[in-house]
Design a protein around this motif. Sequence first.
Motif, mmCIF file in Angstrom:
data_model
loop_
_atom_site.group_PDB
_atom_site.id
_atom_site.type_symbol
_atom_site.label_atom_id
_atom_site.label_comp_id
_atom_site.label_asym_id
_atom_site.label_seq_id
_atom_site.Cartn_x
_atom_site.Cartn_y
_atom_site.Cartn_z
ATOM 1 N N LEU A 109 0.860 -1.183 0.000
ATOM 2 C CA LEU A 109 0.000 0.000 0.000
ATOM 3 C C LEU A 109 0.898 1.235 0.000
ATOM 4 O O LEU A 109 1.613 1.484 0.974
ATOM 5 N N THR A 110 0.871 1.975 -1.079
ATOM 6 C CA THR A 110 1.796 3.109 -1.150
ATOM 7 C C THR A 110 1.216 4.343 -0.446
ATOM 8 O O THR A 110 0.008 4.505 -0.326
ATOM 9 N N SER A 163 -0.340 1.674 -5.761
ATOM 10 C CA SER A 163 -0.291 0.494 -4.871
ATOM 11 C C SER A 163 0.018 -0.735 -5.703
ATOM 12 O O SER A 163 -0.006 -0.671 -6.943
ATOM 13 N N MET A 164 0.330 -1.838 -5.002
ATOM 14 C CA MET A 164 0.803 -3.041 -5.698
ATOM 15 C C MET A 164 0.308 -4.294 -4.979
ATOM 16 O O MET A 164 -0.018 -4.251 -3.796
ATOM 17 N N VAL A 165 0.309 -5.399 -5.744
ATOM 18 C CA VAL A 165 -0.028 -6.702 -5.173
ATOM 19 C C VAL A 165 1.136 -7.645 -5.426
ATOM 20 O O VAL A 165 1.636 -7.727 -6.556
ATOM 21 N N GLU A 166 1.593 -8.328 -4.373
ATOM 22 C CA GLU A 166 2.617 -9.352 -4.548
ATOM 23 C C GLU A 166 1.949 -10.721 -4.463
ATOM 24 O O GLU A 166 1.201 -10.999 -3.529
ATOM 25 N N TYR A 167 2.229 -11.562 -5.458
ATOM 26 C CA TYR A 167 1.679 -12.921 -5.481
ATOM 27 C C TYR A 167 2.660 -13.892 -4.836
ATOM 28 O O TYR A 167 3.790 -13.526 -4.484
ATOM 29 N N GLU A 168 2.223 -15.146 -4.709
ATOM 30 C CA GLU A 168 3.012 -16.185 -4.030
ATOM 31 C C GLU A 168 4.382 -16.424 -4.676
ATOM 32 O O GLU A 168 5.333 -16.815 -4.009
ATOM 33 N N ASP A 169 4.444 -16.248 -5.995
ATOM 34 C CA ASP A 169 5.714 -16.515 -6.693
ATOM 35 C C ASP A 169 6.646 -15.306 -6.683
ATOM 36 O O ASP A 169 7.701 -15.334 -7.317
ATOM 37 N N GLY A 170 6.258 -14.243 -5.969
ATOM 38 C CA GLY A 170 7.119 -13.066 -5.880
ATOM 39 C C GLY A 170 6.829 -12.012 -6.933
ATOM 40 O O GLY A 170 7.388 -10.918 -6.881
ATOM 41 N N VAL A 203 2.934 -0.985 4.248
ATOM 42 C CA VAL A 203 2.882 0.398 3.772
ATOM 43 C C VAL A 203 4.262 0.784 3.246
ATOM 44 O O VAL A 203 5.271 0.614 3.935
ATOM 45 N N VAL A 204 4.298 1.280 2.024
ATOM 46 C CA VAL A 204 5.547 1.692 1.384
ATOM 47 C C VAL A 204 5.431 3.174 1.037
ATOM 48 O O VAL A 204 4.516 3.564 0.307
ATOM 49 N N VAL A 205 6.315 3.978 1.574
ATOM 50 C CA VAL A 205 6.286 5.399 1.225
ATOM 51 C C VAL A 205 6.903 5.571 -0.163
ATOM 52 O O VAL A 205 7.993 5.073 -0.445
ATOM 53 N N GLN A 206 6.156 6.240 -1.030
ATOM 54 C CA GLN A 206 6.556 6.460 -2.428
ATOM 55 C C GLN A 206 6.218 7.931 -2.688
ATOM 56 O O GLN A 206 5.123 8.261 -3.140
#
Length: 380
Positions: free
Chosen positions: A170-171, A245-252, A235-238
């Motif tokens: 979540l940016t 914002s971004m989604v990370e899946y199981e495979d990276g 939370v990622v400060v950008q």
Amino acid sequence: MKKIAILGSTGSIGTQTLEVVRENKDIEVLGLAAGKNIELLEQQIREFHPVCVAVWSEGKAEELKVKIADTDTRVVTGMEGLIEIATLEKAEILVTAIVGMIGLRPTIAAIQAGKDIALANKETMVTAGHLIMPMAKEYNVRILPVDSEHSAIFQSLQGNKGNPIHKILLTASGGPFRGKKEEDLLNIRVEDALKHPNWSMGQKITIDSSTMVNKGLEVIEAKWLFDVNVDQIQVVVQPQSVIHSMVEYEDGAVMAQLGTPDMKLPIQYALYYPERRYLPGDRLDFWEMGKLDFEKPDMETFYGLKLAYKAGREGGSLPTVLNAANELAVSKFLKREVKYLEIMEIIEDCMNAHKNIANPSLEQILQTEAETYERIESRR
Ligand code: NAD
Ligand code: MG
């Protein structure tokens, strides 16, 4: 013709929703609701010809009735009025662009009336996500996120065939006080806190962005919308607000949505989902941009975010306490009745004093809100 109603039509999200309507000829506005700005509401009535509008106070409603006596638009008031706009017979989508947990009852009424929700009003999801999400399923309605981060997550999930989300990134811009420490924040004035570096928004959310409580509310909002636990949300400060914002899946693999900071994109995406339409405006220029920066949020200075993680983790009525305490503290800060850092102190104090209720009903949520307000009013 797509038929919509808007709660909070005179605010930042409300007026931008109407800009989107203006650009698209196949959308019709059946209802509008606003708080006080009846001059702007009158203009909106003359341009968009809604069948019905709601104004919060009786007095303002009477003034409006005189102004628009030559039109066919009906005027309704108060909570009943908001619910009437939320449930207008022919409307298909309700845009919840109202600020605060006042949006709770109308949103629930709209879901029960089978309306899809284009959700900007995050306070409703924060306090009652456990009621709203199952209800949306029961009534077969869609909750389409308008908040830019949640729209970005939603967009990053398109085309995903049932793979679980490993993590949500979540940016956050970090707000106007990024990098500051407690001693720098002692004498922050209302004017300072209202200067957001990237987004132009309503006053309450602008203050929330400066304290990072907004990001905390968004963590809880994301938990409900995407069915993850809060510890899967990082939370990622950008600071440039380019990655929404971004989604990370199981495979990276990480999927992201990027764009210029323009709320019309998530608004239009929610209204026309799954269709993407032309939207006038600036485009990203990566040659011009050169680079993007990333930081870890400072949850010690901006501990409202830490409190939100706690509320999101423990659930029950605690997120209502966080939210209600913040709403009243921010309105007092805007009236210069409390100092900037007191916003976070008030939230912490109310959360510490609260005896959590698991799975609260709507009545218990509203009761918790009232008790939180009483506690703050009896402070000192
Ligand atoms: P705003 O203050 O600009 O507008 C709020 C609107 O709600 C106004 O039209 C106001 O008249 C109306 N309203 C307030 N109290 C009312 C009442 N009692 N009865 C009827 N109408 C009432 O706020 P905003 O920035 O547009 O934010 C609206 C919601 O969207 C908030 O929940 C906010 O967190 C969320 N949001 C906003 C942005 C943004 O860019 N502004 C981004 C993401 C999410
Ligand atoms: Mg947001």
